[in-house]
Motif scaffolding. Structure first.
Motif, PDB file in Angstrom:
ATOM      1  N   UNK A   1      11.448   7.167  -0.471  1.00  0.00           N
ATOM      2  CA  UNK A   1      10.205   7.878  -0.215  1.00  0.00           C
ATOM      3  C   UNK A   1       9.553   7.340   1.061  1.00  0.00           C
ATOM      4  N   UNK A   2       8.913   8.218   1.795  1.00  0.00           N
ATOM      5  CA  UNK A   2       8.345   7.815   3.070  1.00  0.00           C
ATOM      6  C   UNK A   2       7.095   6.973   2.894  1.00  0.00           C
ATOM      7  N   UNK A   3       6.970   5.925   3.725  1.00  0.00           N
ATOM      8  CA  UNK A   3       5.786   5.083   3.722  1.00  0.00           C
ATOM      9  C   UNK A   3       4.859   5.588   4.809  1.00  0.00           C
ATOM     10  N   UNK A   4       3.620   5.932   4.445  1.00  0.00           N
ATOM     11  CA  UNK A   4       2.698   6.515   5.408  1.00  0.00           C
ATOM     12  C   UNK A   4       1.670   5.514   5.887  1.00  0.00           C
ATOM     13  N   UNK A   5       1.915   4.221   5.737  1.00  0.00           N
ATOM     14  CA  UNK A   5       0.979   3.222   6.245  1.00  0.00           C
ATOM     15  C   UNK A   5       0.797   3.424   7.744  1.00  0.00           C
ATOM     16  N   UNK A   6      -0.436   3.228   8.198  1.00  0.00           N
ATOM     17  CA  UNK A   6      -0.728   3.380   9.605  1.00  0.00           C
ATOM     18  C   UNK A   6      -1.101   4.783   9.995  1.00  0.00           C
ATOM     19  N   UNK A   7      -1.112   5.703   9.030  1.00  0.00           N
ATOM     20  CA  UNK A   7      -1.476   7.081   9.312  1.00  0.00           C
ATOM     21  C   UNK A   7      -2.888   7.135   9.877  1.00  0.00           C
ATOM     22  N   UNK A   8      -3.141   8.055  10.798  1.00  0.00           N
ATOM     23  CA  UNK A   8      -4.488   8.210  11.374  1.00  0.00           C
ATOM     24  C   UNK A   8      -5.338   8.961  10.377  1.00  0.00           C
TER      25      UNK A   8
ATOM     26  N   UNK B   1       6.485   6.843 -16.834  1.00  0.00           N
ATOM     27  CA  UNK B   1       5.970   7.981 -16.082  1.00  0.00           C
ATOM     28  C   UNK B   1       5.533   7.553 -14.685  1.00  0.00           C
ATOM     29  N   UNK B   2       5.614   8.500 -13.751  1.00  0.00           N
ATOM     30  CA  UNK B   2       5.145   8.269 -12.394  1.00  0.00           C
ATOM     31  C   UNK B   2       3.674   8.664 -12.324  1.00  0.00           C
ATOM     32  N   UNK B   3       2.817   7.699 -11.986  1.00  0.00           N
ATOM     33  CA  UNK B   3       1.372   7.909 -12.038  1.00  0.00           C
ATOM     34  C   UNK B   3       0.758   7.571 -10.683  1.00  0.00           C
ATOM     35  N   UNK B   4      -0.129   8.424 -10.225  1.00  0.00           N
ATOM     36  CA  UNK B   4      -0.866   8.196  -8.984  1.00  0.00           C
ATOM     37  C   UNK B   4      -2.232   7.618  -9.304  1.00  0.00           C
ATOM     38  N   UNK B   5      -2.583   6.512  -8.647  1.00  0.00           N
ATOM     39  CA  UNK B   5      -3.920   5.933  -8.732  1.00  0.00           C
ATOM     40  C   UNK B   5      -4.631   6.276  -7.432  1.00  0.00           C
ATOM     41  N   UNK B   6      -5.476   7.271  -7.496  1.00  0.00           N
ATOM     42  CA  UNK B   6      -6.109   7.849  -6.317  1.00  0.00           C
ATOM     43  C   UNK B   6      -7.423   7.123  -6.026  1.00  0.00           C
ATOM     44  N   UNK B   7      -7.516   6.527  -4.833  1.00  0.00           N
ATOM     45  CA  UNK B   7      -8.653   5.667  -4.552  1.00  0.00           C
ATOM     46  C   UNK B   7      -8.515   4.391  -5.346  1.00  0.00           C
TER      47      UNK B   7
ATOM     48  N   UNK C   1      -0.123  15.205   0.307  1.00  0.00           N
ATOM     49  CA  UNK C   1       1.207  15.827   0.289  1.00  0.00           C
ATOM     50  C   UNK C   1       2.159  15.150   1.271  1.00  0.00           C
ATOM     51  N   UNK C   2       1.631  14.503   2.309  1.00  0.00           N
ATOM     52  CA  UNK C   2       2.480  13.788   3.255  1.00  0.00           C
ATOM     53  C   UNK C   2       3.131  12.563   2.633  1.00  0.00           C
ATOM     54  N   UNK C   3       2.596  12.116   1.503  1.00  0.00           N
ATOM     55  CA  UNK C   3       3.117  10.916   0.851  1.00  0.00           C
ATOM     56  C   UNK C   3       4.530  11.114   0.333  1.00  0.00           C
ATOM     57  N   UNK C   4       4.845  12.315  -0.115  1.00  0.00           N
ATOM     58  CA  UNK C   4       6.187  12.668  -0.609  1.00  0.00           C
ATOM     59  C   UNK C   4       6.662  11.743  -1.729  1.00  0.00           C
ATOM     60  N   UNK C   5       5.745  11.390  -2.614  1.00  0.00           N
ATOM     61  CA  UNK C   5       6.093  10.543  -3.755  1.00  0.00           C
ATOM     62  C   UNK C   5       6.170  11.339  -5.050  1.00  0.00           C
ATOM     63  N   UNK C   6       5.531  12.487  -5.114  1.00  0.00           N
ATOM     64  CA  UNK C   6       5.438  13.257  -6.337  1.00  0.00           C
ATOM     65  C   UNK C   6       6.661  14.129  -6.569  1.00  0.00           C
TER      66      UNK C   6
END
Length: 224
Positions: free
Chosen positions: A1-8, A57-63, A112-117
């Protein structure tokens, strides 16, 4: 999966500048957990999510903040956790606190750029609070698209009829939005979620510059 660290992430695709939000939480760092030591509502809601999902399960912790308590709680329950936050300092702390999870610095609108879901479940504790009301319906729709069919969402907001209001927060200024309870229900349901349950708590942070508040915790399921 792509790592988006450093994204603007200074300017969201909807045009609302959240640079100040990220800078405030970078400055606050681990003082956040010190100012909010009692998180009964968040812990109870996180436990509902953890217990309602199959193990693994795959879980997103948002914020995700510092990763405490939610990411740690979900990992300890045997779930695979991906956390995102706008603040680079919060991401640093979360990685130290919960090394078993994956954490990325990313704006919520770029999820959606995270591409983890797609995700089996999501926790969004006070993350929508940091958005402008014009953004919230679209973000809820974005979250719905990132959930599997019948996926679960544990969400919390402060009950307040405000939009993009500047408030003092731990020596910084942040901008927040909120809804009255019935209006929040309507926004969530119109975004395609069924509300399965709700709890509310009166919360008084330790910090003197943050007034007592009514915290709403909603347990939701993707309806369509």
């Amino acid at each position: 999966m792509g790592d988006v660290d450093g994204i603007d992430d200074a300017l969201s695709t909807t045009g609302f500048d959240r640079t100040g939000q990220a800078e405030a939480f970078d400055s606050i760092g681990d003082r956040y957990d010190e100012a909010f030591p009692h998180k009964e509502g968040q812990i109870a809601s996180g436990q509902w999510l953890a217990d309602s999902l199959p193990t693994g399960s795959l879980v997103l912790d948002l914020g995700c903040g510092t990763g405490q308590p939610t990411a740690r709680q979900l990992v300890d329950a045997g779930h695979r956790v991906v956390g995102v936050d706008l603040s680079s300092e919060m991401i640093r702390l979360a990685r130290a606190n919960v090394p078993e999870a994956q954490f990325h610095q990313v704006d919520i609108v770029d999820l959606e750029d995270l591409r983890e879901g797609p995700f089996d479940g999501m926790a969004a504790f006070f993350s929508l609070l940091m958005l402008n009301r014009d953004e919230i319906p679209d973000i809820l729709e974005l979250l719905r698209r990132q959930l599997v069919e019948n996926g679960l969402l544990a969400l919390s907001m402060v009950e307040a009829d405000v939009n993009d209001l500047a408030i003092p927060f731990l020596g910084n200024t942040i901008r927040v939005s909120g809804y009255l309870r019935e209006d929040l229900h309507q926004v969530i349901e119109e975004a395609g979620f069924e509300i399965l349950g709700e709890d509310s708590y009166t919360y008084a942070p330790l910090s003197s510059d943050i007034p007592p508040e009514i915290q709403l915790f909603l347990h939701c399921r993707r309806r369509r």
